[in-house]
Enzyme design. Sequence first.
Site, short mmCIF file in Angstrom:
data_model
loop_
_atom_site.label_atom_id
_atom_site.label_comp_id
_atom_site.label_asym_id
_atom_site.label_seq_id
_atom_site.Cartn_x
_atom_site.Cartn_y
_atom_site.Cartn_z
N CYS A 27 13.49 10.42 7.05
CA CYS A 27 13.51 9.94 8.43
C CYS A 27 14.91 9.97 9.01
O CYS A 27 15.09 10.16 10.21
CB CYS A 27 12.90 8.54 8.53
SG CYS A 27 13.56 7.43 7.31
N GLU A 71 10.16 0.71 10.22
CA GLU A 71 11.19 1.75 10.04
C GLU A 71 10.51 3.08 10.29
O GLU A 71 9.66 3.50 9.51
CB GLU A 71 11.77 1.63 8.64
CG GLU A 71 13.15 2.22 8.52
CD GLU A 71 13.11 3.67 8.11
OE1 GLU A 71 13.05 4.52 9.04
OE2 GLU A 71 13.12 3.95 6.91
N GLU A 125 10.50 14.86 15.75
CA GLU A 125 10.74 14.85 14.30
C GLU A 125 9.80 15.84 13.62
O GLU A 125 8.58 15.75 13.78
CB GLU A 125 10.51 13.44 13.76
CG GLU A 125 10.83 13.34 12.29
CD GLU A 125 10.65 11.94 11.73
OE1 GLU A 125 9.57 11.35 11.92
OE2 GLU A 125 11.59 11.44 11.10
N LYS A 164 0.84 -1.20 0.00
CA LYS A 164 0.00 0.00 0.00
C LYS A 164 0.87 1.25 0.00
O LYS A 164 1.56 1.56 0.97
CB LYS A 164 -0.93 0.04 1.21
CG LYS A 164 -1.98 1.11 0.98
CD LYS A 164 -2.60 1.68 2.22
CE LYS A 164 -1.78 2.70 2.92
NZ LYS A 164 -1.72 4.04 2.28
P1 ADP Z 1 3.00 10.59 7.97
O1 ADP Z 1 2.49 10.89 9.35
O2 ADP Z 1 4.38 11.05 7.78
O3 ADP Z 1 2.05 10.94 6.88
P2 ADP Z 1 2.18 7.95 8.35
O4 ADP Z 1 2.91 7.09 9.28
O5 ADP Z 1 0.88 8.54 8.76
O6 ADP Z 1 3.18 9.06 7.89
O7 ADP Z 1 1.94 7.21 6.97
C1 ADP Z 1 2.77 6.21 6.45
C2 ADP Z 1 1.91 5.17 5.78
O8 ADP Z 1 1.12 4.53 6.77
C3 ADP Z 1 0.93 5.71 4.75
O9 ADP Z 1 0.89 4.81 3.66
C4 ADP Z 1 -0.39 5.73 5.52
O10 ADP Z 1 -1.52 5.63 4.69
C5 ADP Z 1 -0.24 4.49 6.37
N1 ADP Z 1 -1.07 4.44 7.58
C6 ADP Z 1 -1.61 5.47 8.30
N2 ADP Z 1 -2.30 5.00 9.36
C7 ADP Z 1 -2.20 3.64 9.33
C8 ADP Z 1 -2.66 2.57 10.17
N3 ADP Z 1 -3.38 2.79 11.27
N4 ADP Z 1 -2.35 1.30 9.83
C9 ADP Z 1 -1.60 1.04 8.75
N5 ADP Z 1 -1.13 1.99 7.92
C10 ADP Z 1 -1.41 3.28 8.20
#
Ligand code: ADP
Length: 489
Positions: free
Chosen positions: A301, A267, A398, A193
């Site tokens: 990161c 990560e 961060e 995804k």
């Molecule tokens: P940022 O905060 O920098 O946008 P995220 O950690 O929110 O980074 O997003 C990284 C990835 O994790 C994206 O592909 C996002 O759609 C996905 N994501 C966000 N929430 C969840 C969740 N609860 N479970 C799995 N994937 C998630």
Amino acid sequence: MAAPENKLAFDDGWQYSPAPESTGHIKIDKRYELFIGGKFVAPEKGKYFDTINPATEERLSRVADASALDVDKAVKAARKAYGPWSRLKAAERGKYIYRIARIMQERSREFAVIESLDGGKPIRESRDVDIPLATAHFFYYAGWADKLEYAFPGRKVKPLGVAGQVIPWNFPMLMASWKIAPALACGNTVVLKPAETTPLTAMKLAEAIADAGLPPGVVNIVTGAGDTGAAVVTHPDVDKVAFTGSTSVGRVIQKALAGTNKKYTLELGGKAANIVFADAAIDQAVEGIVTGIFFNQGHVCCAGSRLLVQESVADEVVQKLKDRMETLIVGDPLDKNTDIGAINSASQLKTIEAYLAVGQEEGGTMYQSSCAVPDKGYWCRPTIFTDVSQSNRVVQEEIFGPVLAIQTFRTFDEAVSKANNTPYGLSGGIWTDKGAKIFKMTQSIRAGVVWANTFNKFDPASPFGGYKESGVGREGGLHGLGAYLKLEA
Ligand code: ADP
């Protein structure tokens, strides 16, 4: 009628034109479907979301929003493909991966432009770093496919099964490659995804995978936001989860996986110290500080988001840094002269701006370069904070933007203690003339990667990952294979 102005020309004569349909060079469809079982299929609930160009705020395309039903279909396709794929002669698996790498190489110009359009990063970076490095990961892991028993002598190696992979928006194609290439080399199948703000190059990768003739279902790509990601990682028939993203989402995922048999790598975030000693080559160090924090708008990161500079050279380094910041060009990601592109999304810009306010409220002195920024789109000038202390939020948290917190130190031990005093442990940098100091410092900093007299250098053969709240497990190199294998005695 006048031909459209070509904004971007590569040295080999290849050109990007802003009127894609008339050139055939760049093709962005009006709509992208899900890639499941080797086919591009509409989402069950018929929902789509916009992906926009953060430099113009214009819509680039509409992309399928996968529900749990679609994720289930993708996992089933991956499960069905797993048996034959894992039993395939390893050398044959390697050939498929090489084929994907070659197609990526052939289409690298196009992928670079789309990466910059969808994510906002300067074309110089997507052309010279992201896409070549992503391709290099496929080449590298293709080579391991039939050599796994040599990688782990005396052990029996078996794939894990179906890998559910969730990636962020800062290096979309590169993160897809970090995840997919080792998984396939080890005989796993994949449901990936991409992030919701940068789905386009993943769909281009799906085209390359389809063109490579990879058996249907070996790689499935489902687009969507957090809910889709959650459906992937919690699906009961997923054997291994690989996540790159924020520490907060990483925590949610770790909790969801507790008590299951799923193997996982996470990560997560970082707050790396870039440490400059008085005996360093100062001009080089200033370039390293700039690369460390302003590369990819600071959406990195492992960014060197803290500068620790030895007191005797602090004034000189900060002045040189300010002078250098004045020369940085912020603007159109497709202009080859651009150093800092667009912030990836409106929401990320809001986050960064909130930190700029917090940093000042905490008593920090903020300095920004005086460059012009375009009227439309999401932009942040290169920024530094001085007069900050260890407990300040801009030092501890961060920010994921072009914002550097600067502190000074007197002794080696003070540098170590400040460097290690955050919840993170992903990366670090050291600038000195003395080899012995480098070795001592790399032993003292608790970080997965430490660069010496350079910063933000990556290679597929090198493992990457963090300590503390920066994550669990390693990706890249030999270690990256271990994350996709059951190793039996
Ligand atoms: P940022 O905060 O920098 O946008 P995220 O950690 O929110 O980074 O997003 C990284 C990835 O994790 C994206 O592909 C996002 O759609 C996905 N994501 C966000 N929430 C969840 C969740 N609860 N479970 C799995 N994937 C998630």
